[in-house]
Design an enzyme around this catalytic site. Structure first.
Site, PDB file in Angstrom:
ATOM      1  N   LYS A 132      74.613  42.162  40.455  1.00  8.77           N
ATOM      2  CA  LYS A 132      76.073  42.014  40.453  1.00  8.77           C
ATOM      3  C   LYS A 132      76.483  40.774  39.664  1.00  8.77           C
ATOM      4  O   LYS A 132      75.653  39.910  39.348  1.00  8.77           O
ATOM      5  CB  LYS A 132      76.597  41.932  41.890  1.00  8.77           C
ATOM      6  CG  LYS A 132      76.115  40.720  42.662  1.00  8.77           C
ATOM      7  CD  LYS A 132      76.687  40.704  44.076  1.00  8.77           C
ATOM      8  CE  LYS A 132      76.221  39.451  44.813  1.00  8.77           C
ATOM      9  NZ  LYS A 132      76.815  39.325  46.150  1.00  8.77           N
ATOM     10  N   ARG A 159      81.362  38.346  57.661  1.00  9.29           N
ATOM     11  CA  ARG A 159      81.991  38.802  56.412  1.00  9.29           C
ATOM     12  C   ARG A 159      82.133  40.323  56.473  1.00  9.29           C
ATOM     13  O   ARG A 159      83.155  40.831  56.906  1.00  9.29           O
ATOM     14  CB  ARG A 159      81.169  38.340  55.206  1.00  9.29           C
ATOM     15  CG  ARG A 159      81.830  38.608  53.861  1.00  9.29           C
ATOM     16  CD  ARG A 159      81.012  38.038  52.716  1.00  9.29           C
ATOM     17  NE  ARG A 159      79.671  38.623  52.623  1.00  9.29           N
ATOM     18  CZ  ARG A 159      78.794  38.300  51.666  1.00  9.29           C
ATOM     19  NH1 ARG A 159      79.114  37.398  50.742  1.00  9.29           N
ATOM     20  NH2 ARG A 159      77.608  38.873  51.649  1.00  9.29           N
ATOM     21  N   TYR A 180      88.710  11.753  28.111  1.00 10.32           N
ATOM     22  CA  TYR A 180      89.961  11.683  28.859  1.00 10.32           C
ATOM     23  C   TYR A 180      89.837  10.772  30.075  1.00 10.32           C
ATOM     24  O   TYR A 180      88.846  10.786  30.794  1.00 10.32           O
ATOM     25  CB  TYR A 180      90.370  13.074  29.344  1.00 10.32           C
ATOM     26  CG  TYR A 180      90.793  14.016  28.256  1.00 10.32           C
ATOM     27  CD1 TYR A 180      91.913  13.763  27.475  1.00 10.32           C
ATOM     28  CD2 TYR A 180      90.062  15.176  28.012  1.00 10.32           C
ATOM     29  CE1 TYR A 180      92.307  14.641  26.474  1.00 10.32           C
ATOM     30  CE2 TYR A 180      90.442  16.068  27.017  1.00 10.32           C
ATOM     31  CZ  TYR A 180      91.573  15.797  26.247  1.00 10.32           C
ATOM     32  OH  TYR A 180      91.944  16.673  25.260  1.00 10.32           O
ATOM     33  N   MET A 193      87.320  20.621  27.431  1.00 10.71           N
ATOM     34  CA  MET A 193      87.326  22.075  27.440  1.00 10.71           C
ATOM     35  C   MET A 193      86.176  22.681  26.634  1.00 10.71           C
ATOM     36  O   MET A 193      85.540  23.643  27.086  1.00 10.71           O
ATOM     37  CB  MET A 193      88.664  22.613  26.923  1.00 10.71           C
ATOM     38  CG  MET A 193      88.784  24.123  27.065  1.00 10.71           C
ATOM     39  SD  MET A 193      90.390  24.772  26.562  1.00 10.71           S
ATOM     40  CE  MET A 193      91.445  24.142  27.864  1.00 10.71           C
TER      41      MET A 193
END
Length: 389
Positions: A49, A147, A268, A316
């Site tokens: 998956k 779950r 940054y 990014m």
């Protein structure tokens, strides 16, 4: 002035700036390790998956099938369709709940489904009845995960209702361990909770073991085992690391090199200032590509076999690393984000620890736009995939 006719274009870049390499030999090695752990009668449900944990759903599934894996564990109907369109005919077990409109697609594509409620079974029964087929379901019992699954207290009643559905066949009963990698006592408690109900599903196949549970106690290897992380060479427990081989390497390129003075800020927020005059390399990778921002000022990459620290905030599409100890490093140099270079290695477990997460997230977070290159694979049946010797 018109620029309309001043440009020409090519269809693709000559070489990727960042790419992932997947090693088929390592994958087959891990399959053999898993086979050696389980009884001969036990079948493997290979969990593929989420794009095979970021490794590539179709090529990994093909390689697993060619290596003798019996069943593939998937997430949803989209993955069923993708695998069937790729020509894979093996049983596909959907591990997550389906929605009512998805039931006809499930039945039409001969997928099995883990079921946690009578309603799910009824939707599948109606679709199967309409198509003149049988729905194969695996009933899940919630023994402590909280779950999916029937509660133990109403499982028998719900199972009896499901047995009356004319187009449903119960193929197995299962549960999922919540703490197999950390708490053997809690895992055993869940196992015993399942066994309390065994008389009601006597004769049906059972599966409970994930990668961690498989190496906890051999008794957890029942009729099936569900193996995910171990197939990809990552260890749910530290002692397993020496037994398995990671199958993924993640690489990128140095795109710029700068000489910067002492106290110069990096990236940054100026979260890092150089302690001394330094040589800084800019690499073509960032959080937009799946390299987590939480690795800022924590992680290392490998260049020329040396660990180079990440300096400043991950941006990014770029990170900065200190290469002051590598005077010969050049633009275009290969950098290893995950993998081995020389005598040094960085694996997903290391990055996960630094980022405060788990290795699953590190792997599945790598953006699908990052090219995957498949090396030493037996299966090469799709020309759109990149295979290498």
């Amino acid at each position: 002035m018109s620029y309309k006719n001043n440009y020409s274009f090519i269809s693709s870049a000559p070489l990727p700036r960042s790419w992932v390499e997947i090693d088929g030999q390592a994958l087959r090695f891990n399959i053999r390790v898993a086979r050696n752990r389980i009884p001969k009668k036990t079948k493997i449900i290979a969990v593929v998956k989420s794009d095979a944990y970021g490794h590539g759903l179709v090529p990994i599934s093909r390689e697993l099938v060619q290596s003798g894996i019996e069943v593939l564990g998937i997430n949803n109907v989209d993955e069923v369709i993708e695998l069937r369109n790729a020509g894979i005919q093996n049983p596909l077990l959907i591990l997550c709940p389906i929605l009512p409109p998805e039931a006809p697609l499930v039945i039409a594509n001969n997928a099995w489904v883990v079921v946690s409620s009578f309603n799910e079974a009824k939707w599948l029964n109606n679709a199967a009845e309409h198509l003149g087929k049988k729905a194969i379901i695996h009933l899940k019992i919630d023994t402590g995960m909280g779950r999916l699954g029937f509660s133990p207290s109403n499982f028998v009643k719900e199972m009896e209702k499901i047995k009356k559905l004319s187009s449903v066949c119960i193929g197995a009963v299962c549960t999922h361990f919540a703490q197999a990698d950390t708490d053997l006592e809690a895992t055993e408690k869940q196992w015993l909770e399942l066994l309390k109900l065994k008389e009601y599903f006597k004769g049906l196949p059972i599966h409970v073991a994930n990668s961690a549970a498989l190496w906890r106690k051999s008794v957890y290897a029942c009729d099936y085992v569900r193996i995910g992380l171990a197939l990809y060479g990552l260890a749910p427990m530290s002692f397993l690391r020496r037994l398995l081989r990671p199958i993924m390497s993640w690489k990128c390129k140095v795109v710029l090199i700068k000489e910067l003075p002492k106290n110069h800020p990096i990236s940054y927020g100026s979260t890092y200032r150089l302690k001394k005059p330094s040589k800084i390399a800019v690499l073509s990778i960032g959080y937009g590509d799946g390299y987590l921002r939480s690795l800022s000022n924590k992680a290392f990459v490998l260049i020329k076999g040396k660990r180079c620290p990440v300096r400043g905030a991950v941006t990014m599409n770029q990170i900065m690393v200190d290469i002051s100890e590598l005077p010969s490093c050049k633009i275009g140099e290969e950098a290893i984000l995950i993998g081995t270079q020389g005598k040094e290695s960085i694996n997903a477990d290391e990055l996960a620890k630094l980022a405060g997460t788990i290795s699953y997230e590190i792997l599945t977070n790598i953006h699908s736009n990052i090219p995957r290159q498949y090396r030493h694979f037996l299966s090469r049946s799709n020309a759109s995939l990149h295979y290498y010797e």
